[in-house]
Enzyme design. Structure first.
Site, PDB file in Angstrom:
ATOM      1  N   HIS A   1       1.694  -2.663  10.152  1.00  0.00           N
ATOM      2  CA  HIS A   1       2.670  -2.040  11.052  1.00  0.00           C
ATOM      3  C   HIS A   1       2.333  -2.280  12.527  1.00  0.00           C
ATOM      4  CE1 HIS A   1       4.731  -0.153   7.778  1.00  0.00           C
ATOM      5  NE2 HIS A   1       3.713   0.624   7.450  1.00  0.00           N
TER       6      HIS A   1
ATOM      7  N   ASP B   1       0.922   1.378  -2.425  1.00  0.00           N
ATOM      8  CA  ASP B   1       1.693   2.614  -2.330  1.00  0.00           C
ATOM      9  C   ASP B   1       3.109   2.494  -2.893  1.00  0.00           C
ATOM     10  OD1 ASP B   1       2.163   0.880  -0.249  1.00  0.00           O
ATOM     11  OD2 ASP B   1       1.971   2.378   1.338  1.00  0.00           O
TER      12      ASP B   1
ATOM     13  N   ASP C   1       3.618  -4.247   0.143  1.00  0.00           N
ATOM     14  CA  ASP C   1       3.439  -2.830   0.424  1.00  0.00           C
ATOM     15  C   ASP C   1       4.757  -2.080   0.234  1.00  0.00           C
ATOM     16  OD1 ASP C   1       1.274  -1.029   2.128  1.00  0.00           O
ATOM     17  OD2 ASP C   1       3.327  -0.440   2.592  1.00  0.00           O
TER      18      ASP C   1
ATOM     19  N   HIS D   1       6.072  -0.128   2.321  1.00  0.00           N
ATOM     20  CA  HIS D   1       6.779  -0.154   3.595  1.00  0.00           C
ATOM     21  C   HIS D   1       6.879  -1.570   4.142  1.00  0.00           C
ATOM     22  CE1 HIS D   1       4.747   3.834   3.287  1.00  0.00           C
ATOM     23  NE2 HIS D   1       5.933   4.267   3.681  1.00  0.00           N
TER      24      HIS D   1
END
Length: 323
Positions: free
Chosen positions: A159, A283, A194, A196
């Site tokens: 990120h 995740d 991931d 996200h």
């Protein structure tokens, strides 16, 4: 497979909290993540090695100088403020990234930190730097001929933009590894699995054609990081067509995720990279408290088998972990 980790130094970063829906909660990005991952690594019988100190060069290859200066000095400057909190949290943000650059550490925190999940403590820079050293050490091993290597990076990185922290991420380990591999390969691909979207990785390479970025993730229309990760984002300028986002509906399970991955890999094969970086988030697991996707343990095994069909030198960089 060689595994690179510096548990002692990477554990120095132990943030107290993060803001969720206006409420401060315990920060889930804690050293315990490494403990759990190392337990699994031990069961697999992999060779665990300390990373080398590669200096700031590989980091500076993807991150802006003023950002690195901020990360490495901000906490000591912050603590000179009367009654300052133990950790830095931003409380003011510019309206654009082209706004004037301030001298105040309070304002610089708002300029360089996009959300309230990235507090900077006394040892955050040291931990992030050694997390990045893990990524570079794994990339160096692969560049030297290892078929694959794993960097147990913590804090994570995908990120983080070139000068903007966010989503628990301070240095973009996957981007750093990919840039390091570029010294040996004309083209490198990053595949982000991931939960996200890897918005920082996308941003770093968005105008480049030598690194193809692929991210498969929960649809950001109502999910972090919200503003990035949509299918229409394909790159720009020289990078147009070299970024691919595959957003999945919330709750997507094994078959839907693997279908998205298979679609993405057709683009990777067409790009014909010499090496690949896997931004490995775990995740997307069906039991993750963020509740975005529903990939099973067996599904992760199938994802690994599918990625292995590329047959390319591979650096695996740890991103999110289910807690």
């Amino acid at each position: 497979m060689k595994v690179f980790v510096d548990q002692d130094r990477q554990s120095l970063h132990n943030p107290s909290g993060f803001l969720v829906n206006g409420i401060m909660q315990p920060n889930p990005e804690i050293p315990e993540r490494m403990v759990r991952l190392l337990s699994g690594i031990a069961q697999g019988g992999h060779e665990v090695l300390p990373p080398e100190d590669h200096g700031q060069g590989p980091i500076a290859a993807v991150h802006a100088p003023r950002y690195l200066k901020f990360l490495s000095t901000a906490h000591s400057r912050w603590r000179r403020i009367p009654d300052a909190t133990p950790e830095i949290f931003p409380n003011i943000h510019p309206d654009t990234r082209t706004a004037s650059y301030p001298l105040s550490v309070v304002a610089q925190a708002g300029f360089h930190i996009t959300d309230m999940s990235c507090p900077i403590g006394a040892d955050t820079w040291e931990a992030a730097r050694w997390s990045a050293n893990c990524a570079v050490s794994a990339a160096k091993a692969v560049a030297a001929g290892a078929p694959a290597a794993y960097a147990l990076c913590r804090p994570p990185g995908h990120h983080c933009f070139s000068d903007l922290a966010g989503g628990f991420c301070y240095l973009n380990n996957s981007a750093i590894a990919a840039q390091y591999l570029r010294a040996r390969h004309n083209r490198v691909a990053i595949i982000d699995v991931d939960l996200h979207h890897g918005n920082g990785t996308q941003g770093i390479f968005y105008q480049r054609s030598d690194v193809f970025t692929l991210s498969i993730h929960a649809d950001p229309a109502r999910f972090y990081p919200f503003f990035w990760g949509h299918a229409h984002e394909v790159g720009e300028a020289a990078g147009q067509g070299y970024n691919l986002n595959i957003p999945l509906p919330r709750g997507t399970g094994d078959d839907g995720f693997l279908q998205g991955l298979a679609n993405g890999l057709t683009h990777i094969r067409a790009f014909a990279p010499g090496a690949v970086v896997i931004a490995l988030g775990l995740d997307a697991y069906e039991g993750d408290p963020f509740g975005g996707l529903s990939v099973s343990t067996a599904g992760f095994g199938r994802i690994g088998q599918t990625l292995a069909t590329l047959g390319l030198p591979t650096v695996i960089v740890q991103e999110g972990v289910c807690m």
